[in-house]
Write an enzyme that holds these catalytic residues in place. Sequence first.
Site, PDB file in Angstrom:
ATOM      1  N   LYS A 131       6.889 -21.891 -35.774  1.00 55.37           N
ATOM      2  CA  LYS A 131       7.938 -20.889 -36.014  1.00 55.37           C
ATOM      3  C   LYS A 131       8.168 -20.703 -37.516  1.00 55.37           C
ATOM      4  CE  LYS A 131      12.782 -20.337 -35.537  1.00 55.37           C
ATOM      5  NZ  LYS A 131      13.946 -21.160 -35.329  1.00 55.37           N
ATOM      6  N   ASP A 181      12.391 -17.234 -31.655  1.00 57.85           N
ATOM      7  CA  ASP A 181      13.553 -18.124 -31.750  1.00 57.85           C
ATOM      8  C   ASP A 181      14.384 -17.936 -30.478  1.00 57.85           C
ATOM      9  OD1 ASP A 181      14.948 -15.771 -31.983  1.00 57.85           O
ATOM     10  OD2 ASP A 181      16.169 -16.422 -33.668  1.00 57.85           O
TER      11      ASP A 181
END
Length: 242
Positions: free
Chosen positions: A135, A153
């Site tokens: 991420k 997310d």
Amino acid sequence: MARSYVHEARRRGLGRRRERIGPIVERLAREHSDATIALRFRNDVELLISVMLSAQTTDVNVNRVTESLFEKYRRPEDYLSVPVEELERDVFATGFYRQKAKSIRGAMRVLLEEFDGEVPRRLDDLLRLPGVARKTANVVAAELGHAQGIVVDTHVRRLSQRLGLTRNDDPVKIERDLQRIVPPADWARFPHLLIWHGRRVCDARRPRCVECVLADLCPSARPWPDAARAIAATAGSDPGGV
Ligand code: SF4
């Protein structure tokens, strides 16, 4: 596995994922033209540090901490020239401060040893930095203008599921599903659009469907708006698979 709205999209006759994604991006871009990264940074290294600090805390909190942090630490070497305890104190307010200080120092060391102190652009290189998971690497690469994946997310996960763009719960699988339908040119801005829409309209507990610009494209819209019913009625029973 999370409840799948992919099937519900078919049942309501909203069209395939590939058909809906264009209007979804277009409407969100119009609605949230200000959707950008909320972290504050002045250069590539500050971007990397900010994103690393943002794990498990809010962007507002990170910005509060980095305002003074970036005055004190200006180059990668600076993070290595103080005792680790001092850096821990300086990032304490972002939480998980021991792990974050350790990761930052490890990442700065690799930057200096292998990348001439520059933040790499390739995802594979970013992933070699200690403490940088997929991420973080995706956020940094996208902000540097080299998106090679789609950031997933908590907002992106929730909205992708609600919009029936994925059946999956695992972020890596969600990213793979999104990469199949979102045009590469939109990989960088797509997560920002979902994040801002998630914050402003599609709240985790109370989605405001009646004021949502995606209501007639969304299989989890409540109540199902008249516009969507009309579209489904003219589209026939089941428009087919995704
Ligand atoms: S219609 Fe409701 S559930 Fe769907 S994206 Fe909009 S706010 Fe979220």
